[in-house]
Enzyme design. Structure first.
Site, PDB file in Angstrom:
ATOM      1  N   ASP A  68      -4.661  -7.991   2.569  1.00  0.00           N
ATOM      2  CA  ASP A  68      -6.177  -7.395   3.006  1.00  0.00           C
ATOM      3  C   ASP A  68      -6.958  -7.603   1.590  1.00  0.00           C
ATOM      4  O   ASP A  68      -6.543  -7.602   0.602  1.00  0.00           O
ATOM      5  CB  ASP A  68      -6.207  -6.157   3.609  1.00  0.00           C
ATOM      6  CG  ASP A  68      -5.805  -5.127   2.633  1.00  0.00           C
ATOM      7  OD1 ASP A  68      -4.808  -5.303   2.110  1.00  0.00           O
ATOM      8  OD2 ASP A  68      -6.195  -3.952   2.859  1.00  0.00           O
ATOM      9  N   GLU A 132      -4.084  -2.113   1.988  1.00  0.00           N
ATOM     10  CA  GLU A 132      -4.285  -1.638   0.441  1.00  0.00           C
ATOM     11  C   GLU A 132      -5.688  -1.083   0.275  1.00  0.00           C
ATOM     12  O   GLU A 132      -5.965  -0.320  -0.415  1.00  0.00           O
ATOM     13  CB  GLU A 132      -3.514  -2.380  -0.322  1.00  0.00           C
ATOM     14  CG  GLU A 132      -3.350  -1.833  -1.597  1.00  0.00           C
ATOM     15  CD  GLU A 132      -4.459  -1.872  -2.792  1.00  0.00           C
ATOM     16  OE1 GLU A 132      -4.452  -1.314  -3.665  1.00  0.00           O
ATOM     17  OE2 GLU A 132      -5.403  -2.472  -2.469  1.00  0.00           O
TER      18      GLU A 132
END
Length: 381
Positions: A68, A132
């Protein structure tokens, strides 16, 4: 040989802005399955996560990373499409090029080539999350909780976050400071600014408290950690009228703390200072705390020595063992096994025109390949 640059480019072209998966984990799952890994999606609350394993026995070396990315912002501000993965003058551009799709591509391709060329007596685990850059609660934590329930174990782990300030190979992370945010509200009595004696202004008390906190030296650092820091990040009153004393004032501060402190010791200190300011100024002060991570350290020893030697052999640079920087998912992994972070130069992460040197991606794969070889030759230490 599996090309880490090509895989990085493919990952960048997946618009995986948190919490969107964007096709990145689907891509990795296909690549790993083809190479002989068993895979499992561990999605939770709309967050995509991937667990992959090759091998059935120990020792087990793990890799952790995320696909991400933060939002790219207006594309007009970029010299190339932020999800185009354009290579120009030896640089690969795109959101996630530095943080950290290149790191994921490097350890995935290193693992694939390693098991194809020299299948080890042991296992390799790859954990990749899509959370994250977000809250983190449904990412690596979800994977580790599933592992615990399923009896899956990793003996040592590498996190592929960017770790080098300027030069490839100059730094690895063996720990991180903790992070605490304090939300402070000061309460008074609203009134007309022409008659301040009829009001109780919460602002001076809040300012006095913040000045004391900002001027306080938390510590001078410890053996492996820099000094703890406190930063006031916002002061809000929300008062649009110049002739009204407000009833409330708010502030937020963030503390990055080393192993000289615990979240509880810091909360106790902040509350003591808040009570002191409230009594002096005749106002009310309430505090609320959130902790996103506590300080931790992987003690220098055989594992950190092995990683350092691999970095030095590949780059010609002996890395500094550091605990600097913000938080990472290593703060979750450290509850499962010893963890070290080793990755690229991170100067452009989260910036417009984020990029990575193409040659550095190959170097990072080389570092991971050397670690894999040495780790299993040493029988997992």
């Amino acid at each position: 040989m599996t090309d880490p640059v090509a895989l990085t480019a493919e990952l960048i072209r997946c618009p995986s802005v948190t919490p969107e998966e964007g096709g990145a984990l689907q891509l990795l799952e296909g690549v790993l399955k083809k190479a002989g890994f068993s895979t499992r999606r561990i999605d939770r609350n709309g967050i995509a996560n991937l667990y992959a394993r090759w091998g059935e026995t120990g020792p087990v070396l793990g890799f952790n990373g995320h696909t991400d990315v933060v939002p790219a912002g207006p594309a007009s501000g970029w010299r190339h499409d932020p999800f185009g993965a354009v290579i120009e003058d030896g640089l690969l551009y795109g959101r996630g090029a530095s943080d950290m799709k290149s790191g994921v591509a490097a350890f995935v391709t290193a693992a694939i080539d390693f098991i194809a060329e020299t299948p080890p007596a042991g296992s390799i685990v790859i954990m990749v999350t899509g959370d994250e850059e977000g809250e983190g609660v449904d990412g690596t934590e979800a994977i580790l909780e599933w592992m615990e329930r399923s009896g899956e174990k990793v003996d040592h782990c590498l996190v592929g976050e960017p770790t080098c300030p300027d030069t490839m190979g100059e730094m690895i992370k063996i720990g991180r400071r903790g992070s605490m945010t304090a939300h402070i509200t000061a309460y008074g009595v609203q009134g007309h600014s022409a008659y301040p004696h009829r009001a109780v202004n919460p602002i001076p008390g809040l300012v006095r408290l913040l000045d004391r906190l900002a001027g306080h030296e938390l510590d001078k650092g410890t053996e492996h950690f820099d000094p703890s820091t406190l930063a006031i990040t916002t002061i809000d009153v929300g008062n649009r009228a110049s002739n009204v004393i407000p009833a409330e004032a708010h502030a937020t501060l963030n503390i990055r703390f080393n192993d000289a402190h615990t979240p509880q010791s810091l909360e106790d200190w902040l509350e003591e200072e808040a009570d002191r300011a409230a009594e002096e100024m005749g106002i009310g002060i309430a505090t609320r705390f959130t902790v996103s991570g506590v300080s931790f350290l992987t003690e220098p020893g055989p594992f950190t020595d092995l990683v350092s030697a691999a970095v030095a052999a590949e780059t010609g640079v002996t890395p500094v063992l550091s605990t600097s920087g913000g938080t990472s998912d290593a703060r979750f992994v450290k509850n499962h096994c010893p963890v070290v972070e080793v990755g690229l130069v991170g100067q452009s992460m989260h910036q417009t025109d984020e990029h990575v040197e193409v040659d550095h991606i190959g170097q990072l794969k080389g570092i991971y390949s050397r670690i894999l070889t040495r780790y299993f030759e040493a029988g997992g230490l």
